[in-house]
Design an enzyme around this catalytic site. Structure first.
Site, PDB file in Angstrom:
ATOM      1  N   LYS A 118      -8.242  -3.140  -9.344  1.00  0.00           N
ATOM      2  CA  LYS A 118      -7.772  -1.896  -8.736  1.00  0.00           C
ATOM      3  C   LYS A 118      -6.891  -1.114  -9.722  1.00  0.00           C
ATOM      4  O   LYS A 118      -6.868   0.114  -9.709  1.00  0.00           O
ATOM      5  CB  LYS A 118      -7.016  -2.187  -7.435  1.00  0.00           C
ATOM      6  CG  LYS A 118      -7.917  -2.772  -6.337  1.00  0.00           C
ATOM      7  CD  LYS A 118      -7.189  -2.816  -5.004  1.00  0.00           C
ATOM      8  CE  LYS A 118      -7.708  -3.876  -4.074  1.00  0.00           C
ATOM      9  NZ  LYS A 118      -8.967  -3.576  -3.420  1.00  0.00           N
ATOM     10  N   GLU A 202       1.984   0.139  -3.963  1.00  0.00           N
ATOM     11  CA  GLU A 202       1.404   1.373  -3.468  1.00  0.00           C
ATOM     12  C   GLU A 202       2.257   1.839  -2.295  1.00  0.00           C
ATOM     13  O   GLU A 202       2.771   1.007  -1.545  1.00  0.00           O
ATOM     14  CB  GLU A 202      -0.020   1.095  -2.952  1.00  0.00           C
ATOM     15  CG  GLU A 202      -1.051   2.027  -3.506  1.00  0.00           C
ATOM     16  CD  GLU A 202      -2.471   1.607  -3.163  1.00  0.00           C
ATOM     17  OE1 GLU A 202      -2.763   1.361  -1.986  1.00  0.00           O
ATOM     18  OE2 GLU A 202      -3.293   1.541  -4.087  1.00  0.00           O
ATOM     19  N   HIS A 237      -7.169  -5.570   8.048  1.00  0.00           N
ATOM     20  CA  HIS A 237      -7.583  -4.668   6.961  1.00  0.00           C
ATOM     21  C   HIS A 237      -9.072  -4.754   6.696  1.00  0.00           C
ATOM     22  O   HIS A 237      -9.545  -4.453   5.601  1.00  0.00           O
ATOM     23  CB  HIS A 237      -6.832  -4.955   5.650  1.00  0.00           C
ATOM     24  CG  HIS A 237      -5.352  -4.844   5.769  1.00  0.00           C
ATOM     25  ND1 HIS A 237      -4.709  -3.695   6.161  1.00  0.00           N
ATOM     26  CD2 HIS A 237      -4.376  -5.746   5.563  1.00  0.00           C
ATOM     27  CE1 HIS A 237      -3.417  -3.901   6.180  1.00  0.00           C
ATOM     28  NE2 HIS A 237      -3.179  -5.135   5.829  1.00  0.00           N
ATOM     29  N   ARG A 294     -21.229  -1.999  -5.224  1.00  0.00           N
ATOM     30  CA  ARG A 294     -22.328  -2.756  -4.610  1.00  0.00           C
ATOM     31  C   ARG A 294     -22.791  -2.028  -3.367  1.00  0.00           C
ATOM     32  O   ARG A 294     -22.224  -1.016  -2.983  1.00  0.00           O
ATOM     33  CB  ARG A 294     -21.796  -4.130  -4.199  1.00  0.00           C
ATOM     34  CG  ARG A 294     -20.575  -3.959  -3.272  1.00  0.00           C
ATOM     35  CD  ARG A 294     -20.116  -5.259  -2.668  1.00  0.00           C
ATOM     36  NE  ARG A 294     -18.741  -5.200  -2.214  1.00  0.00           N
ATOM     37  CZ  ARG A 294     -18.349  -4.848  -0.992  1.00  0.00           C
ATOM     38  NH1 ARG A 294     -19.248  -4.479  -0.099  1.00  0.00           N
ATOM     39  NH2 ARG A 294     -17.088  -4.845  -0.669  1.00  0.00           N
TER      40      ARG A 294
END
Ligand code: ADP
Ligand code: ADP
Ligand code: MG
Length: 500
Positions: A118, A202, A237, A294
């Site tokens: 990430k 974040e 999540h 993907r």
């Protein structure tokens, strides 16, 4: 241009079947792989050839990349489709496939590598004009420095594993006092789950929506977006209900998000099908989260509204064909909804439920698609993701697609195992969902186990009506006696009787 003649699908269950169906339509031979737990699976029966990889645990079967490549050589396979999960985002595997002279149906190993981290992904897109969630650009190495950054961003913040996936490796930190403890936990989780302890900060967007864009690129630099998918109904999540298009995205926002997603794809020279995920705040500002390199679990909703078969597109791109259309040729037709049918108990924190599909009857009718990998009588193995099926409906507008989904859920008969079907019906009927005014906090905010109507099987219904007759006769008897009220038997008590 290499014409693919035989594909090995390095996966299992619904996605393996789904990929092989398209391959068959294209006149391509198929090879399935399976573990000992999946010997009798539909994907094994459907394939032209099937090879057992080993015992049930993934690391002794579906994750054995080298063994899978060996099988390809023995059986003259020319391409591997990795599906999702397992080896699909494994750079090393994609490289080995290529080195073995085989085609990997997916992007280049370099694209997978960049987007698999990430942090690297954020760095790669920073040269483009793409909004990012405020946070750190590098892995945390100095705690006091990190605390300073967190204070600047403002609590709550999220500590995230750079290598994370599947909703794992995230910790919310509410205030500075919790920072160190949560960070230690995040690092140790990241090391054990992903073998990489890099974590970053974040800003935690309190009530966001998750909206993602499907992109598709060829090997000549042409990239299009196939609009958005709204995936805000989540638990842990992880998505449970998805739809396309989103109820809140306007044509202008769609264009802006689509172009940003194409920018992300260009930032890593992407080709094939991919998904650029964004988080959207309550003022409808969107921020890049990550890219999944993907085919995505929820890709069918995009197929329904665009009329494109994404697996066919993936195969064409892998063969080196050019995209046969451009952005202006793509339009949205109607609305599609997907619910994920997991073997989980919504009344027990959505924990996986184990058991056998004693009754398993799929809903039918126009605009209904079921992607599954099980048959009646089969056990849901404990070794893998507990998803039983994906149920997708398509209709001319959102209301009609939701109505169709509710009917389809009612007609889906599963006994022997708890599923998320009842939860999904509750959500689809909820005012917050029907109005489009919901976010990733839907479950937390509205769902309580008590809200679930029991969904009864045919046998249960028969028993219930017999009980009702009994109850009616008994109540008539009692009604003759004065001062005695008659309590209706509680459904839960009936269920107990049914279960024993
Ligand atoms: P999607 O965005 O396609 O819906 P999910 O987060 O539901 O993706 O994950 C799809 C599948 O891939 C699940 O089986 C999930 O467990 C698996 N998965 C995704 N990312 C990872 C990862 N980094 N490590 C292990 N499994 C992963
Ligand atoms: P994964 O690789 O596990 O899919 P993502 O970064 O895509 O990780 O995040 C998964 C989900 O976690 C999102 O769909 C969203 O619900 C939540 N999430 C991620 N980042 C944030 C954030 N900064 N603020 C609030 N929620 C977040
Ligand atoms: Mg994600």
């Amino acid at each position: 241009m290499p014409k693919i003649k035989k594909i090995l699908v390095a996966n299992r269950g619904e996605i393996s079947l789904r990929i092989m169906r398209t391959a068959k339509e294209m006149g391509i031979k198929t090879v399935a792989v399976y573990s000992e737990a999946d010997r009798l699976s539909p994907h094994v029966k459907f394939a032209d050839e099937a090879v057992c990889l080993g015992p049930p645990p993934s690391n002794q079967s579906y994750l054995l990349g080298e063994k899978i490549i060996e099988v390809c050589k023995e059986l003259n396979v020319d391409a591997i489709h990795p599906g999702y999960g397992f080896l699909s985002e494994n750079t090393d595997f994609a490289r080995k496939v290529k080195d073995a002279g085989l085609i990997f149906i997916g992007p280049s190993p370099e694209s997978i590598e960049v987007m698999g981290s990430k942090l690297a992904a954020k760095q790669a897109v920073s040269a483009y004009d793409i909004p990012l969630v405020p946070g750190t650009e590098e892995a945390i190495s100095d705690i006091s420095e990190a605390k300073k950054v967190a204070a600047e961003i403002g609590y709550p913040i999220l500590i995230k594993a750079s290598a994370g996936g599947g909703g794992k490796g995230m910790r919310i930190v509410e205030n500075e006092a919790e920072f160190e403890e949560q960070m230690d936990r995040a690092i140790s989780e990241a090391v054990s789950a992903f073998g990489d302890g890099a974590v970053f900060i974040e800003k935690y967007i309190t009530s966001p929506r998750h909206i993602e864009i499907q992109v598709l690129g060829d090997q000549f630099g042409n990239t299009v977006y196939l609009f958005e998918r709204e995936c805000s109904v989540q638990r842990r999540h992880q998505k449970v209900i998805e739809e396309a298009p989103s109820a809140v995205v306007t044509p202008e926002m769609r264009k802006a998000m689509g172009e940003a997603a194409v920018g992300v794809a260009k930032a890593c020279n992407y080709y094939g099908a991919g998904t650029v995920e964004f988080i959207v705040d309550d003022s409808l500002n969107f921020y890049f989260l990550e890219m999944n390199t993907r085919l995505q679990v929820e890709h069918p909703v995009t197929e329904m509204i665009t009329g494109k078969d994404l697996v066919r597109e993936q195969i064409w791109v892998a063969e080196g064909k050019k995209l046969s259309y451009n952005q202006e040729d793509l339009t949205i037709n109607g609305h599609a909804v997907e619910v994920r049918v997991y073997a989980e108990d919504p009344c027990n924190n959505f924990l996986p439920d184990i058991g056998t599909l004693e009754t398993y009857k799929r809903p039918q009718g126009p605009g209904i698609r079921v992607d599954d990998g099980f048959e009646e009588g089969m056990k849901i193995p404990i070794y893998y993701d507990p998803m039983i099926a994906k149920l997708i409906t398509h209709s001319e507008n959102r209301t009609a697609a939701i109505e169709k989904m509710i009917r389809a859920i009612e007609d889906y008969k599963i006994t022997g195992i708890q599923t998320t079907l009842g939860f999904c019906k509750f959500t689809l009927e909820h005012e917050a969902f029907t109005s489009g005014n919901f976010d990733t906090k839907f479950v937390e905010r509205y769902f309580k186990p008590e809200v679930l109507d029991p969904v009864f099987s045919v046998e249960e219904k028969e028993l219930l009506s017999a009980l009702a007759v009994e109850f009616f006769a008994a109540s008539k008897g009692k009604a003759n006696k004065k001062d005695e009220t008659v309590d209706a038997p509680k459904v839960s008590a009936w269920r107990k009787r049914l279960d024993h």
